[in-house]
Motif scaffolding. Sequence first.
Motif, mmCIF file in Angstrom:
data_model
loop_
_atom_site.group_PDB
_atom_site.id
_atom_site.type_symbol
_atom_site.label_atom_id
_atom_site.label_comp_id
_atom_site.label_asym_id
_atom_site.label_seq_id
_atom_site.Cartn_x
_atom_site.Cartn_y
_atom_site.Cartn_z
ATOM 1 N N ARG A 52 45.139 23.476 -7.533
ATOM 2 C CA ARG A 52 45.016 22.039 -7.766
ATOM 3 C C ARG A 52 43.827 21.454 -6.986
ATOM 4 O O ARG A 52 43.680 20.239 -6.906
ATOM 5 N N GLY A 53 43.068 22.334 -6.354
ATOM 6 C CA GLY A 53 41.945 21.853 -5.573
ATOM 7 C C GLY A 53 42.236 21.686 -4.106
ATOM 8 O O GLY A 53 41.369 21.263 -3.329
ATOM 9 N N ASP A 54 43.484 22.031 -3.682
ATOM 10 C CA ASP A 54 43.829 21.941 -2.262
ATOM 11 C C ASP A 54 43.356 23.186 -1.526
ATOM 12 O O ASP A 54 43.086 24.228 -2.133
ATOM 13 N N ALA A 55 43.307 23.095 -0.215
ATOM 14 C CA ALA A 55 42.821 24.216 0.582
ATOM 15 C C ALA A 55 43.819 25.368 0.623
ATOM 16 O O ALA A 55 43.432 26.530 0.756
ATOM 17 N N SER A 56 45.101 25.056 0.493
ATOM 18 C CA SER A 56 46.118 26.107 0.624
ATOM 19 C C SER A 56 47.364 25.727 -0.177
ATOM 20 O O SER A 56 47.435 24.642 -0.754
ATOM 21 N N ARG A 57 48.314 26.648 -0.188
ATOM 22 C CA ARG A 57 49.566 26.464 -0.937
ATOM 23 C C ARG A 57 50.657 26.018 0.042
ATOM 24 O O ARG A 57 50.812 26.600 1.119
ATOM 25 N N HIS A 58 51.446 25.012 -0.340
ATOM 26 C CA HIS A 58 52.424 24.432 0.576
ATOM 27 C C HIS A 58 53.599 23.871 -0.221
ATOM 28 O O HIS A 58 53.405 23.163 -1.211
ATOM 29 N N HIS A 59 54.833 24.211 0.197
ATOM 30 C CA HIS A 59 56.045 23.745 -0.467
ATOM 31 C C HIS A 59 56.885 22.851 0.458
ATOM 32 O O HIS A 59 56.821 22.977 1.673
ATOM 33 N N ARG A 60 57.692 22.014 -0.154
ATOM 34 C CA ARG A 60 58.763 21.305 0.544
ATOM 35 C C ARG A 60 60.072 21.992 0.184
ATOM 36 O O ARG A 60 60.335 22.239 -0.995
ATOM 37 N N ILE A 61 60.876 22.295 1.186
ATOM 38 C CA ILE A 61 62.167 22.937 0.959
ATOM 39 C C ILE A 61 63.268 22.042 1.521
ATOM 40 O O ILE A 61 63.155 21.546 2.638
ATOM 41 N N ALA A 62 64.343 21.848 0.736
ATOM 42 C CA ALA A 62 65.496 21.083 1.192
ATOM 43 C C ALA A 62 66.766 21.806 0.744
ATOM 44 O O ALA A 62 66.844 22.301 -0.377
ATOM 45 N N LEU A 63 67.732 21.881 1.640
ATOM 46 C CA LEU A 63 69.001 22.530 1.303
ATOM 47 C C LEU A 63 70.041 22.191 2.354
ATOM 48 O O LEU A 63 69.711 21.827 3.485
ATOM 49 N N GLY A 64 71.291 22.327 1.983
ATOM 50 C CA GLY A 64 72.374 22.238 2.951
ATOM 51 C C GLY A 64 72.504 23.568 3.671
ATOM 52 O O GLY A 64 72.162 24.620 3.127
ATOM 53 N N GLU A 65 73.024 23.540 4.885
ATOM 54 C CA GLU A 65 73.079 24.776 5.673
ATOM 55 C C GLU A 65 74.123 25.768 5.165
ATOM 56 O O GLU A 65 74.172 26.900 5.641
ATOM 57 N N HIS A 66 74.941 25.349 4.211
ATOM 58 C CA HIS A 66 75.932 26.263 3.630
ATOM 59 C C HIS A 66 75.596 26.590 2.171
ATOM 60 O O HIS A 66 76.475 26.885 1.363
ATOM 61 N N THR A 67 74.312 26.571 1.863
ATOM 62 C CA THR A 67 73.852 26.878 0.515
ATOM 63 C C THR A 67 73.794 28.389 0.290
ATOM 64 O O THR A 67 73.288 29.120 1.136
ATOM 65 N N GLY A 68 74.323 28.840 -0.838
ATOM 66 C CA GLY A 68 74.205 30.252 -1.191
ATOM 67 C C GLY A 68 74.883 31.171 -0.190
ATOM 68 O O GLY A 68 75.889 30.835 0.432
ATOM 69 N N THR A 69 74.319 32.362 -0.050
ATOM 70 C CA THR A 69 74.830 33.341 0.914
ATOM 71 C C THR A 69 74.488 32.856 2.318
ATOM 72 O O THR A 69 73.325 32.568 2.611
ATOM 73 N N HIS A 70 75.482 32.753 3.183
ATOM 74 C CA HIS A 70 75.228 32.220 4.513
ATOM 75 C C HIS A 70 76.314 32.663 5.484
ATOM 76 O O HIS A 70 77.331 33.244 5.087
ATOM 77 N N LEU A 71 76.081 32.387 6.758
ATOM 78 C CA LEU A 71 77.049 32.673 7.805
ATOM 79 C C LEU A 71 77.581 31.370 8.392
ATOM 80 O O LEU A 71 76.814 30.431 8.621
ATOM 81 N N ASP A 72 78.877 31.312 8.632
ATOM 82 C CA ASP A 72 79.481 30.232 9.403
ATOM 83 C C ASP A 72 79.563 30.671 10.852
ATOM 84 O O ASP A 72 80.115 31.737 11.159
ATOM 85 N N ALA A 73 79.016 29.855 11.752
ATOM 86 C CA ALA A 73 79.114 30.110 13.182
ATOM 87 C C ALA A 73 80.323 29.360 13.743
ATOM 88 O O ALA A 73 80.867 28.459 13.087
ATOM 89 N N PRO A 74 80.781 29.707 14.955
ATOM 90 C CA PRO A 74 81.970 29.048 15.517
ATOM 91 C C PRO A 74 81.921 27.527 15.511
ATOM 92 O O PRO A 74 82.937 26.871 15.259
ATOM 93 N N VAL A 75 80.731 26.927 15.744
ATOM 94 C CA VAL A 75 80.650 25.467 15.821
ATOM 95 C C VAL A 75 81.056 24.802 14.511
ATOM 96 O O VAL A 75 81.363 23.609 14.486
ATOM 97 N N ARG A 76 81.108 25.544 13.427
ATOM 98 C CA ARG A 76 81.507 25.007 12.127
ATOM 99 C C ARG A 76 82.868 24.326 12.214
ATOM 100 O O ARG A 76 83.102 23.282 11.612
ATOM 101 N N PHE A 77 83.808 24.932 12.958
ATOM 102 C CA PHE A 77 85.154 24.372 13.103
ATOM 103 C C PHE A 77 85.582 24.193 14.553
ATOM 104 O O PHE A 77 86.621 23.591 14.802
ATOM 105 N N VAL A 78 84.813 24.722 15.485
ATOM 106 C CA VAL A 78 85.217 24.713 16.894
ATOM 107 C C VAL A 78 84.296 23.790 17.689
ATOM 108 O O VAL A 78 83.118 24.110 17.877
ATOM 109 N N PRO A 79 84.783 22.643 18.160
ATOM 110 C CA PRO A 79 83.939 21.757 18.962
ATOM 111 C C PRO A 79 83.383 22.487 20.188
ATOM 112 O O PRO A 79 84.136 23.131 20.924
ATOM 113 N N GLY A 80 82.089 22.434 20.365
ATOM 114 C CA GLY A 80 81.470 23.122 21.493
ATOM 115 C C GLY A 80 81.248 24.600 21.264
ATOM 116 O O GLY A 80 80.743 25.301 22.149
#
Length: 207
Positions: A52-80
Amino acid sequence: MTEREPDSPVAEPATALGRMTPVDLSHPLEPGMTVWPGHPRFEHELLQCYTRGDASRHHRIALGEHTGTHLDAPVRFVPGGADIARTPLRALTGRAAVLRGPAGDTEVTPAALAEFEAAYGPVRPGDFALVDCGWAGRWNTSASLEPWPYVSVELAAALLEREVRMFAVDTPSPDPSDSRACPVHRLLLGADALIGENFTHIDRLTG
């Protein structure tokens, strides 16, 4: 780190890895993919490109942290509790026991663990547990959010007794689809184990 005995045999890592066939257990991220109701959609937008005439290629990415294949860490349900940034990479390498769950809206019980151990020997401290319910084939369809096979609290407890440190399923959650209490999440994450959700290709693994 500990030193090995001078004469103890140790396989060179590159040699050992060369005998293995890699299996990707994650679904690809792509616009329009199925997400949990109410969660943000995955977006991948091209903002700049040399075509498009720009110097380089650049994307914007947006998603929820539980999108697709992912891991739940303890803080998901455990305060602290620990978040994923405090999980060392070595926690994601190790042996995995592949358990087979029943098809349909049924419960995966300690019988799946007993069947595995009868065939392959005991699950050891530090191992992972991967549960194949045959649900990955529904990925990215409305059927993926229909009532799925879920994991019994008894099975989760039995795996914690064996000091399993990561437990993954090919469904959206190890708890029932209509569960608000999420007892399996609370039990596993409360013991500092990780939970994997929406895994795929577990059916390619054995033993």
